[in-house]
Write a protein that holds these residues in place. Structure first.
Motif, PDB file in Angstrom:
ATOM      1  N   ALA A 136      11.342  -9.129   1.245  1.00 36.47           N
ATOM      2  CA  ALA A 136      12.745  -9.324   0.912  1.00 36.47           C
ATOM      3  C   ALA A 136      12.934  -9.484  -0.593  1.00 36.47           C
ATOM      4  CB  ALA A 136      13.275 -10.561   1.632  1.00 36.47           C
ATOM      5  N   GLY A 137      11.862  -9.462  -1.353  1.00 31.91           N
ATOM      6  CA  GLY A 137      11.943  -9.638  -2.805  1.00 31.91           C
ATOM      7  C   GLY A 137      12.497  -8.415  -3.509  1.00 31.91           C
ATOM      8  N   GLU A 138      12.520  -8.494  -4.834  1.00 36.19           N
ATOM      9  CA  GLU A 138      13.102  -7.425  -5.632  1.00 36.19           C
ATOM     10  C   GLU A 138      12.234  -6.173  -5.682  1.00 36.19           C
ATOM     11  OE1 GLU A 138      11.836  -8.408 -10.144  1.00 36.19           O
ATOM     12  OE2 GLU A 138      13.148  -9.878  -9.205  1.00 36.19           O
ATOM     13  N   HIS A 139      10.926  -6.298  -5.384  1.00 32.98           N
ATOM     14  CA  HIS A 139      10.040  -5.142  -5.453  1.00 32.98           C
ATOM     15  C   HIS A 139      10.031  -4.340  -4.156  1.00 32.98           C
ATOM     16  CE1 HIS A 139       8.575  -6.256  -9.355  1.00 32.98           C
ATOM     17  NE2 HIS A 139       8.350  -7.476  -8.924  1.00 32.98           N
ATOM     18  N   GLY A 140      10.565  -4.895  -3.094  1.00 33.61           N
ATOM     19  CA  GLY A 140      10.688  -4.156  -1.838  1.00 33.61           C
ATOM     20  C   GLY A 140       9.380  -3.873  -1.140  1.00 33.61           C
ATOM     21  N   GLN A 141       8.913  -2.648  -1.234  1.00 33.25           N
ATOM     22  CA  GLN A 141       7.761  -2.191  -0.466  1.00 33.25           C
ATOM     23  C   GLN A 141       6.485  -2.210  -1.319  1.00 33.25           C
ATOM     24  OE1 GLN A 141       7.456   2.014   0.901  1.00 33.25           O
ATOM     25  NE2 GLN A 141       8.171   1.130   2.815  1.00 33.25           N
ATOM     26  N   VAL A 142       5.407  -2.720  -0.734  1.00 31.19           N
ATOM     27  CA  VAL A 142       4.107  -2.747  -1.393  1.00 31.19           C
ATOM     28  C   VAL A 142       3.145  -1.903  -0.564  1.00 31.19           C
ATOM     29  CG1 VAL A 142       2.190  -4.213  -2.116  1.00 31.19           C
ATOM     30  CG2 VAL A 142       4.512  -5.073  -2.272  1.00 31.19           C
ATOM     31  N   LEU A 143       2.475  -0.947  -1.220  1.00 30.30           N
ATOM     32  CA  LEU A 143       1.493  -0.101  -0.547  1.00 30.30           C
ATOM     33  C   LEU A 143       0.105  -0.558  -0.957  1.00 30.30           C
ATOM     34  CD1 LEU A 143       3.061   3.426  -1.114  1.00 30.30           C
ATOM     35  CD2 LEU A 143       3.217   2.007   0.909  1.00 30.30           C
ATOM     36  N   LEU A 144      -0.713  -0.904   0.017  1.00 33.34           N
ATOM     37  CA  LEU A 144      -2.102  -1.282  -0.229  1.00 33.34           C
ATOM     38  C   LEU A 144      -2.969  -0.170   0.336  1.00 33.34           C
ATOM     39  CD1 LEU A 144      -1.848  -5.017   0.878  1.00 33.34           C
ATOM     40  CD2 LEU A 144      -1.541  -4.059  -1.398  1.00 33.34           C
ATOM     41  N   ASN A 145      -3.594   0.603  -0.554  1.00 31.66           N
ATOM     42  CA  ASN A 145      -4.354   1.785  -0.148  1.00 31.66           C
ATOM     43  C   ASN A 145      -5.790   1.435   0.217  1.00 31.66           C
ATOM     44  OD1 ASN A 145      -2.229   3.655  -0.633  1.00 31.66           O
ATOM     45  ND2 ASN A 145      -2.610   3.406  -2.805  1.00 31.66           N
ATOM     46  N   ASP A 146      -6.366   2.251   1.092  1.00 32.51           N
ATOM     47  CA  ASP A 146      -7.778   2.145   1.497  1.00 32.51           C
ATOM     48  C   ASP A 146      -8.155   0.764   2.021  1.00 32.51           C
ATOM     49  OD1 ASP A 146      -8.381   4.780   0.938  1.00 32.51           O
ATOM     50  OD2 ASP A 146      -8.868   4.360  -1.156  1.00 32.51           O
ATOM     51  N   ILE A 147      -7.320   0.220   2.880  1.00 34.10           N
ATOM     52  CA  ILE A 147      -7.607  -1.084   3.485  1.00 34.10           C
ATOM     53  C   ILE A 147      -8.551  -0.875   4.666  1.00 34.10           C
ATOM     54  CG2 ILE A 147      -6.593  -3.061   4.700  1.00 34.10           C
ATOM     55  CD1 ILE A 147      -5.890  -2.976   1.759  1.00 34.10           C
ATOM     56  N   PRO A 148      -9.698  -1.575   4.682  1.00 42.61           N
ATOM     57  CA  PRO A 148     -10.594  -1.441   5.835  1.00 42.61           C
ATOM     58  C   PRO A 148      -9.984  -2.137   7.061  1.00 42.61           C
ATOM     59  CG  PRO A 148     -11.466  -3.043   4.267  1.00 42.61           C
ATOM     60  CD  PRO A 148     -10.231  -2.449   3.651  1.00 42.61           C
ATOM     61  N   ARG A 149     -10.314  -1.625   8.239  1.00 42.35           N
ATOM     62  CA  ARG A 149      -9.800  -2.188   9.495  1.00 42.35           C
ATOM     63  C   ARG A 149      -8.286  -2.416   9.397  1.00 42.35           C
ATOM     64  NH1 ARG A 149     -13.615  -5.425   7.714  1.00 42.35           N
ATOM     65  NH2 ARG A 149     -12.262  -7.232   7.721  1.00 42.35           N
ATOM     66  N   VAL A 150      -7.562  -1.375   9.000  1.00 45.27           N
ATOM     67  CA  VAL A 150      -6.145  -1.499   8.681  1.00 45.27           C
ATOM     68  C   VAL A 150      -5.320  -1.951   9.889  1.00 45.27           C
ATOM     69  CG1 VAL A 150      -5.563   0.934   9.062  1.00 45.27           C
ATOM     70  CG2 VAL A 150      -4.255  -0.409   7.418  1.00 45.27           C
ATOM     71  N   GLU A 151      -5.672  -1.495  11.078  1.00 41.91           N
ATOM     72  CA  GLU A 151      -4.901  -1.901  12.261  1.00 41.91           C
ATOM     73  C   GLU A 151      -5.078  -3.386  12.555  1.00 41.91           C
ATOM     74  OE1 GLU A 151      -4.883   0.769  15.679  1.00 41.91           O
ATOM     75  OE2 GLU A 151      -5.778   2.312  14.401  1.00 41.91           O
ATOM     76  N   GLU A 152      -6.313  -3.872  12.440  1.00 44.51           N
ATOM     77  CA  GLU A 152      -6.572  -5.299  12.663  1.00 44.51           C
ATOM     78  C   GLU A 152      -5.880  -6.148  11.595  1.00 44.51           C
ATOM     79  OE1 GLU A 152     -10.777  -6.051  12.956  1.00 44.51           O
ATOM     80  OE2 GLU A 152     -11.058  -4.225  14.123  1.00 44.51           O
TER      81      GLU A 152
END
Length: 173
Positions: A136-152
């Motif tokens: 809800a902050g001013e930056h909105g969306q944050v993308l974190l690339n190459d996260i291991p075990r992304v679904e978990e």
């Protein structure tokens, strides 16, 4: 090299500590092997260092090989090593960089949505992907690339956001 617990507030606990998936290091390792192989080949076909022209060519090959290794191998490795994503029971902590350090903390109560995506079939096979955190902050969306075990990781953050008192038990088990 974990996140220092002295930087946590009272009652805060770490549920997950992540850095980018190891696949981010595959290309740098390939570049290291190619640079060493190319330098070795060029050194064998260049004149011997006992001659003045041979000495200059050996130095030039060494300098170029070192520059390629530093830029294409050491730099990405340092980027991987100093990229940390920490999820506590109160916030998502993002720390990136070695010399130029960037940090961002997202309180869990400000996170509206957490989703993930596998950007390729390789990501899906390796279980890594991009974590999309909307706040809800001013930056909105944050993308974190190459996260291991992304679904978990996505499930863990969603559980923590929901306020489930048992949240984090799966991450520490």
């Amino acid at each position: 090299m974990g996140y220092p617990t002295r930087l946590l507030s009272e009652g805060e606990r770490i549920d997950l500590e992540l850095r980018p998936h190891w696949k981010a290091l595959v290309l740098p390792v390939i570049m290291l092997l190619v640079a060493c192989g190319a330098a070795g080949f060029l050194l064998t076909v260049s004149p011997s260092p006992s001659k003045t022209s041979g000495e200059i060519s050996w130095i030039a090959i060494g300098v170029v090989a070192l520059a390629v290794i530093l830029y294409f191998t050491v730099r990405p490795w340092l980027h991987w090593l100093f990229s940390n994503y920490v999820i506590t029971n109160r916030r998502l902590i993002i720390r990136l960089g070695f010399v130029h350090r960037v940090g961002r903390d997202l309180p869990l109560e400000k996170i509206n949505d957490v989703s993930f995506r596998h950007d390729s079939i390789l990501d899906r096979m390796l279980g890594c992907g991009t974590l999309v955190v909307e706040s809800a902050g001013e930056h909105g969306q944050v993308l974190l690339n190459d996260i291991p075990r992304v679904e978990e990781t996505q499930r863990e953050i969603s559980t923590l956001i929901s306020g489930d008192p048992a949240a984090g038990a799966t991450a520490r088990a």
